[in-house]
Design an enzyme around this catalytic site. Structure first.
Site, PDB file in Angstrom:
ATOM      1  N   ASN A   9       5.954  14.910  47.775  1.00  0.00           N
ATOM      2  CA  ASN A   9       7.041  14.684  46.822  1.00  0.00           C
ATOM      3  C   ASN A   9       7.580  16.049  46.405  1.00  0.00           C
ATOM      4  O   ASN A   9       6.948  16.764  45.638  1.00  0.00           O
ATOM      5  CB  ASN A   9       6.488  13.913  45.609  1.00  0.00           C
ATOM      6  N   LYS A  11       9.996  16.731  44.547  1.00  0.00           N
ATOM      7  CA  LYS A  11      10.571  16.731  43.200  1.00  0.00           C
ATOM      8  C   LYS A  11      11.922  17.475  43.222  1.00  0.00           C
ATOM      9  O   LYS A  11      12.609  17.453  44.239  1.00  0.00           O
ATOM     10  CB  LYS A  11       9.578  17.315  42.192  1.00  0.00           C
ATOM     11  N   HIS A  96       7.561   6.833  39.467  1.00  0.00           N
ATOM     12  CA  HIS A  96       6.825   8.076  39.252  1.00  0.00           C
ATOM     13  C   HIS A  96       6.703   8.349  37.747  1.00  0.00           C
ATOM     14  O   HIS A  96       7.626   8.036  36.982  1.00  0.00           O
ATOM     15  CB  HIS A  96       7.543   9.245  39.941  1.00  0.00           C
ATOM     16  N   GLU A  98       7.072  10.936  36.075  1.00  0.00           N
ATOM     17  CA  GLU A  98       8.163  11.733  35.510  1.00  0.00           C
ATOM     18  C   GLU A  98       9.383  10.858  35.244  1.00  0.00           C
ATOM     19  O   GLU A  98      10.113  11.073  34.272  1.00  0.00           O
ATOM     20  CB  GLU A  98       8.481  12.914  36.450  1.00  0.00           C
ATOM     21  N   GLU A 168      -1.579   8.071  40.171  1.00  0.00           N
ATOM     22  CA  GLU A 168      -1.380   9.453  39.746  1.00  0.00           C
ATOM     23  C   GLU A 168      -1.668   9.571  38.256  1.00  0.00           C
ATOM     24  O   GLU A 168      -0.782   9.284  37.433  1.00  0.00           O
ATOM     25  CB  GLU A 168       0.070   9.884  40.008  1.00  0.00           C
ATOM     26  N   GLY A 174       0.579  18.398  38.190  1.00  0.00           N
ATOM     27  CA  GLY A 174       1.126  19.729  37.934  1.00  0.00           C
ATOM     28  C   GLY A 174       0.306  20.564  36.972  1.00  0.00           C
ATOM     29  O   GLY A 174       0.759  21.583  36.480  1.00  0.00           O
ATOM     30  N   SER A 214      -2.397  17.186  41.464  1.00  0.00           N
ATOM     31  CA  SER A 214      -3.021  18.458  41.834  1.00  0.00           C
ATOM     32  C   SER A 214      -3.884  18.376  43.100  1.00  0.00           C
ATOM     33  O   SER A 214      -4.942  19.000  43.178  1.00  0.00           O
ATOM     34  CB  SER A 214      -3.832  19.021  40.661  1.00  0.00           C
TER      35      SER A 214
HETATM   36  P1  13P Z   1       1.186  17.869  41.777  1.00  0.00           P
HETATM   37  O1  13P Z   1       0.545  17.752  43.145  1.00  0.00           O
HETATM   38  O2  13P Z   1       2.087  19.039  41.654  1.00  0.00           O
HETATM   39  O3  13P Z   1       0.180  17.744  40.702  1.00  0.00           O
HETATM   40  O4  13P Z   1       2.171  16.587  41.642  1.00  0.00           O
HETATM   41  C1  13P Z   1       1.688  15.334  41.950  1.00  0.00           C
HETATM   42  C2  13P Z   1       2.810  14.380  41.943  1.00  0.00           C
HETATM   43  O5  13P Z   1       3.398  14.091  40.913  1.00  0.00           O
HETATM   44  C3  13P Z   1       3.243  13.805  43.226  1.00  0.00           C
HETATM   45  O6  13P Z   1       4.143  12.760  43.041  1.00  0.00           O
END
Ligand code: 13P
Length: 251
Positions: A9, A11, A96, A98, A168, A174, A214
């Site tokens: 992803n 982002k 997601h 976010e 997740e 992150g 992560s």
């Molecule tokens: P990170 O791997 O940066 O923690 O992000 C995970 C994520 O949100 C994948 O959709």
């Protein structure tokens, strides 16, 4: 035996030139090795069309990071499922954390998006996961149950075959703080049990459940060796070809 699925992803990262550069490194890196897992990249909308051209005839598949559930019309700033199909997407990430936290997406909205994606022949990567506060209050399973049940409302058993669930935990996204393999496995097994109850055992046994939060080259192998972890949804570590390829190798 379920297949393993590794998705990146991106982002809100990589303009067109940066996307071309990353994809060309991925193609070179992956061509020299046998991959027996499925590999998906989810670039931003502005890079999807070009990405689709670049990955043609490679093992890499294309996904988007979001979509709206309406077919077309006055929805400024939104992108439809058929638009994603028209640029070569096979997958779409939905729900997601976010999107839930920053853009206020609800279980009900996510359910509408999942239904529209399925009708349009797009495979949803449906994300669920608890916040740190929810974990510390001991309600992780209640939250995940509400999200899974709400997102899959009125989805048939045949449709479920097209869906990947990504667990997740928000506190691991992150932050560099990964769920331990045991913590992740516990929730994955819980989701599979939940799906057994909502559908049946064979549907649950076939369901791909990815872990995200992560995931890095040095923790991927251990996470992916858990019995109910069938892949990874990678954020930060998918932005560098080397680290994304190392995670694919670990699978
Ligand atoms: P990170 O791997 O940066 O923690 O992000 C995970 C994520 O949100 C994948 O959709």
């Amino acid at each position: 035996m379920r297949r393993k699925v590794i998705a990146g992803n991106w982002k809100m990262n990589n303009n067109l030139a940066e996307s071309q550069n990353l994809i060309s490194k991925l193609i070179t890196g992956l061509s020299s090795q046998k991959t027996n897992c499925e590999v998906i990249i989810c670039p931003p909308f502005t890079s999807l069309s070009e990405s689709s051209t670049l990955i043609k005839d490679t093992v890499i598949k294309l996904g988007a990071q979001n979509m709206y559930f309406e077919e077309n019309g006055a929805f400024t700033g939104e992108v439809s499922a058929s638009m994603l199909k028209s640029v070569g997407c096979e997958y779409v990430i939905l729900g997601h954390s976010e999107r839930r936290a920053i853009f206020g997406e609800t279980d009900e909205l996510i359910n509408k998006k999942i239904k529209k994606a399925l009708l349009s022949n797009l495979k949803p990567i449906f994300c669920v996961g608890e916040t740190l506060e929810e974990r510390e209050s001991g309600i992780t399973k209640d939250v995940v149950k509400r999200q899974v049940t709400g997102g899959l409302k009125d989805i048939t058993v045949d449709e479920l075959e097209k869906i990947i669930i990504a667990y997740e935990p928000v506190w691991a996204i992150g932050t560099g703080k990964t769920a331990t393999p045991a913590q992740a496995e516990e929730v994955h097994a819980f989701i599979r049990e939940l799906v057994t109850g909502l559908y049946n055992k064979s549907a649950a046994d076939n369901l791909i459940i990815q872990y995200g939060g992560s995931v890095k080259p040095d923790n991927a192998a251990e996470l992916l060796s858990q019995p109910d972890i069938d892949g990874a949804l990678v954020g930060g570590a998918c932005l560098k070809a080397d680290s994304f390829i190392s995670i694919i190798k670990a699978a």
